[in-house]
Design a protein around this motif. Structure first.
Motif, short mmCIF file in Angstrom:
data_model
loop_
_atom_site.label_atom_id
_atom_site.label_comp_id
_atom_site.label_asym_id
_atom_site.label_seq_id
_atom_site.Cartn_x
_atom_site.Cartn_y
_atom_site.Cartn_z
N LEU A 1 0.83 -1.20 0.00
CA LEU A 1 0.00 0.00 0.00
C LEU A 1 0.86 1.25 0.00
CD1 LEU A 1 -2.82 1.20 0.14
CD2 LEU A 1 -2.68 1.07 2.64
N ASN A 2 1.95 1.21 0.78
CA ASN A 2 2.82 2.38 0.83
C ASN A 2 3.50 2.62 -0.51
OD1 ASN A 2 2.21 2.84 3.50
ND2 ASN A 2 3.89 1.55 4.27
N ASN A 3 3.86 1.54 -1.20
CA ASN A 3 4.49 1.69 -2.51
C ASN A 3 3.52 2.31 -3.52
OD1 ASN A 3 6.90 0.62 -1.60
ND2 ASN A 3 6.35 -1.48 -2.18
N ASP A 4 2.26 1.89 -3.46
CA ASP A 4 1.25 2.47 -4.36
C ASP A 4 1.05 3.95 -4.08
OD1 ASP A 4 0.92 0.02 -5.52
OD2 ASP A 4 -0.88 -0.52 -4.37
N ARG A 5 1.03 4.29 -2.79
CA ARG A 5 0.85 5.70 -2.43
C ARG A 5 2.04 6.54 -2.89
NH1 ARG A 5 -0.55 7.95 3.66
NH2 ARG A 5 -0.86 10.15 3.06
N LEU A 6 3.25 5.99 -2.75
CA LEU A 6 4.45 6.70 -3.20
C LEU A 6 4.43 6.90 -4.72
CD1 LEU A 6 7.24 7.91 -2.62
CD2 LEU A 6 8.19 5.59 -2.81
N LEU A 7 3.98 5.87 -5.44
CA LEU A 7 3.90 5.97 -6.90
C LEU A 7 2.90 7.05 -7.31
CD1 LEU A 7 4.68 4.93 -9.69
CD2 LEU A 7 2.86 3.21 -9.47
N VAL A 8 1.76 7.12 -6.61
CA VAL A 8 0.76 8.14 -6.91
C VAL A 8 1.33 9.54 -6.65
CG1 VAL A 8 -1.46 9.11 -6.22
CG2 VAL A 8 -1.22 6.65 -6.55
N GLN A 9 2.07 9.69 -5.56
CA GLN A 9 2.67 10.99 -5.24
C GLN A 9 3.69 11.41 -6.30
OE1 GLN A 9 4.19 10.34 -1.30
NE2 GLN A 9 2.22 10.79 -0.31
N ILE A 10 4.49 10.44 -6.76
CA ILE A 10 5.47 10.76 -7.80
C ILE A 10 4.77 11.18 -9.09
CG2 ILE A 10 7.26 9.77 -9.29
CD1 ILE A 10 8.11 8.05 -6.90
N LEU A 11 3.71 10.46 -9.45
CA LEU A 11 2.96 10.81 -10.65
C LEU A 11 2.33 12.20 -10.53
CD1 LEU A 11 1.24 7.39 -11.51
CD2 LEU A 11 3.14 8.51 -12.71
N LEU A 12 1.84 12.53 -9.34
CA LEU A 12 1.26 13.86 -9.13
C LEU A 12 2.33 14.95 -9.28
CD1 LEU A 12 -1.22 13.31 -6.15
CD2 LEU A 12 -1.78 13.86 -8.52
N LEU A 13 3.53 14.70 -8.73
CA LEU A 13 4.61 15.67 -8.87
C LEU A 13 5.00 15.85 -10.32
CD1 LEU A 13 6.90 14.79 -5.81
CD2 LEU A 13 5.45 16.81 -6.11
N VAL A 14 5.07 14.74 -11.06
CA VAL A 14 5.39 14.83 -12.48
C VAL A 14 4.31 15.62 -13.22
CG1 VAL A 14 5.68 13.50 -14.61
CG2 VAL A 14 6.76 12.72 -12.49
N LEU A 15 3.05 15.38 -12.88
CA LEU A 15 1.94 16.11 -13.51
C LEU A 15 2.03 17.60 -13.21
CD1 LEU A 15 -0.72 16.09 -15.09
CD2 LEU A 15 -1.90 15.62 -12.93
N LEU A 16 2.31 17.94 -11.94
CA LEU A 16 2.45 19.35 -11.58
C LEU A 16 3.63 20.00 -12.29
CD1 LEU A 16 1.73 19.24 -7.73
CD2 LEU A 16 0.26 20.16 -9.52
N GLY A 17 4.75 19.26 -12.40
CA GLY A 17 5.89 19.79 -13.12
C GLY A 17 5.59 20.03 -14.59
N ALA A 18 4.82 19.13 -15.20
CA ALA A 18 4.44 19.31 -16.60
C ALA A 18 3.53 20.53 -16.76
CB ALA A 18 3.75 18.05 -17.12
N CYS A 19 2.62 20.74 -15.80
CA CYS A 19 1.73 21.91 -15.86
C CYS A 19 2.53 23.20 -15.75
CB CYS A 19 0.70 21.82 -14.74
SG CYS A 19 -0.51 20.48 -14.93
N VAL A 20 3.50 23.21 -14.84
CA VAL A 20 4.35 24.40 -14.70
C VAL A 20 5.14 24.65 -15.98
CG1 VAL A 20 6.32 25.37 -13.46
CG2 VAL A 20 4.51 24.21 -12.20
N TRP A 21 5.61 23.60 -16.61
CA TRP A 21 6.37 23.72 -17.86
C TRP A 21 5.50 24.30 -18.96
CZ3 TRP A 21 8.25 19.12 -21.36
CH2 TRP A 21 9.16 19.61 -22.29
N VAL A 22 4.22 23.87 -19.01
CA VAL A 22 3.31 24.39 -20.04
C VAL A 22 3.00 25.87 -19.81
CG1 VAL A 22 0.95 24.21 -20.94
CG2 VAL A 22 2.29 22.14 -20.55
N LEU A 23 2.82 26.24 -18.53
CA LEU A 23 2.42 27.62 -18.22
C LEU A 23 3.60 28.58 -18.09
CD1 LEU A 23 -0.36 26.95 -15.55
CD2 LEU A 23 -0.67 27.56 -17.95
N ALA A 24 4.84 28.06 -18.08
CA ALA A 24 6.00 28.93 -17.87
C ALA A 24 6.11 30.07 -18.86
CB ALA A 24 7.28 28.08 -17.89
#
Length: 364
Positions: A2-25
């Motif tokens: 369960l902890n590994n799944d939660r960590l994977l979701v957090q990493i994916l969210l960070l990647v998504l946020l980074g992509a959004c910042v890249w688009v809006l930069a």
């Protein structure tokens, strides 16, 4: 697992946020100025919405159109006037190449110590005008290239301004939804202190907006009055330029050349008047009015806000006018909360000032 799944979701969210910042930069600056403009003029939006019987889209359209007229019309008018001045300058340079310098003014030879030398230089330039212009011709091309680069930057700034005026419509229309989203996000992150920090950021930005724009408007009005009294042509244009240069904190670049022009025209009395008016009235307002407007109604030390303004400009450019003091205000408040939490008996500056005011009220 369960902890590994939660960590994977957090990493994916960070990647998504980074992509959004890249688009809006690429639009960060335009979004920032649109947000500042919408926030500073929100009371007007609220009144217009009430007049439009709750139709926020119509109110946002009217207010955005008003900003476009207020900003676009003066810029176009100023652009035409600058083009006329450039055309007259080109005619002057051509006349100097063909006819040489005009006769030196009578007062030039009467200047003590340097009058005769200046008169000799004037006559030498007049006699060797053709050779002089041939000498400086290579540098004229370099100056032209420099102006071309600056013109491209100015053009980019105009496009960014136009984009900001378009984006401000959406900030007006969806402002309450955006505010509720930011409030919910901060409440999820920091809990009950979300309201405090939202008020802190809003108050800091509002005071800086009032201080910067209010000071610029006051300096522009005073400059227009001084130019009109001194009889300087184009007083209204120079007043608008003073308003613009006030944001860069260099109004002397406007009234200084005007003073020199009066000296060139032999109007020494008006030149002395405009020099004194510019030094102590136009530029002096910045030292009195801006600190008062920025510090009014806030618990932050004035030095923190002023350091934020000047340091922010050096670090982030023009956006630093608002980013700098906001960052320092939030950091100051975080440190204050941390001190109170870690050392319960500590007396913070805000509490100290509050206790002093309460003691004074009790004594009265």
């Amino acid at each position: 697992m369960l902890n590994n799944d939660r960590l994977l979701v957090q990493i994916l969210l960070l990647v998504l946020l980074g992509a959004c910042v890249w688009v809006l930069a690429p639009f960060a600056s335009a979004l920032f100025w649109a947000a500042v403009l919408a926030f500073a003029s929100w009371p007007i939006m609220r009144v217009l919405t009430r007049w439009m019987k709750g139709n926020s889209t119509l109110a946002a359209t009217l207010l955005t159109g008003g900003w476009m007229v207020l900003v676009a019309v003066p810029l176009v008018w100023l652009g035409f006037n600058i083009a006329d001045q450039i055309r007259e300058f080109n005619v002057l340079v051509h006349n100097l190449q063909v006819q040489g310098l005009p006769a030196p003014p009578a007062w030039l030879a009467e200047l003590p110590l340097i009058g005769d030398n200046l008169l000799n230089i004037w006559n030498t330039l007049d006699e060797q005008g053709t050779a002089f212009f041939a000498t400086i011709r290579p540098y004229v091309g370099q100056v032209g290239n420099w102006l071309l680069v600056r013109s491209a930057r100015v053009g980019g700034g105009m496009l960014e301004l136009a984009l900001s005026l378009i984006l401000v419509f959406f900030f007006y229309r969806d402002g309450p939804k955006l505010a509720a989203f930011v409030h919910s996000l901060l409440h999820r992150l920091i809990g009950d202190r979300a309201d405090h920090y939202l008020e802190l950021v809003a108050g800091t930005v509002q005071r800086v907006v009032n201080g910067v724009i209010g000071t610029a408007a006051a300096q522009a009005i005073l400059a227009y009055v001084g130019f009109s009294i001194a009889g300087v042509p184009g007083a209204l244009i120079l007043g608008l330029l003073t308003f613009a240069f006030s944001f860069l904190m260099v109004p002397p670049l406007v009234w200084g050349p005007a003073t020199l022009w009066l000296v060139w025209q032999g109007q020494y009395g008006m030149a002395i008047f405009l020099g004194i008016w510019g030094m102590f009235i136009i530029s002096g307002v910045d030292n009195v009015l801006k600190p008062y407007l920025i510090s009014r109604g806030g618990n932050l030390p004035l030095v923190v806000v002023l350091l934020g303004v000047f340091g922010g400009v050096l670090a982030f450019g023009f956006m630093g006018l608002f980013l700098g003091p906001t960052l320092l205000a939030v950091a100051y408040s975080l440190l204050e909360d941390w001190l109170v939490k870690e050392v319960p008996g500590v007396v913070t500056p805000a509490k100290l000032s509050g206790n002093q005011s309460n003691d004074a009220a009790v004594r009265d």
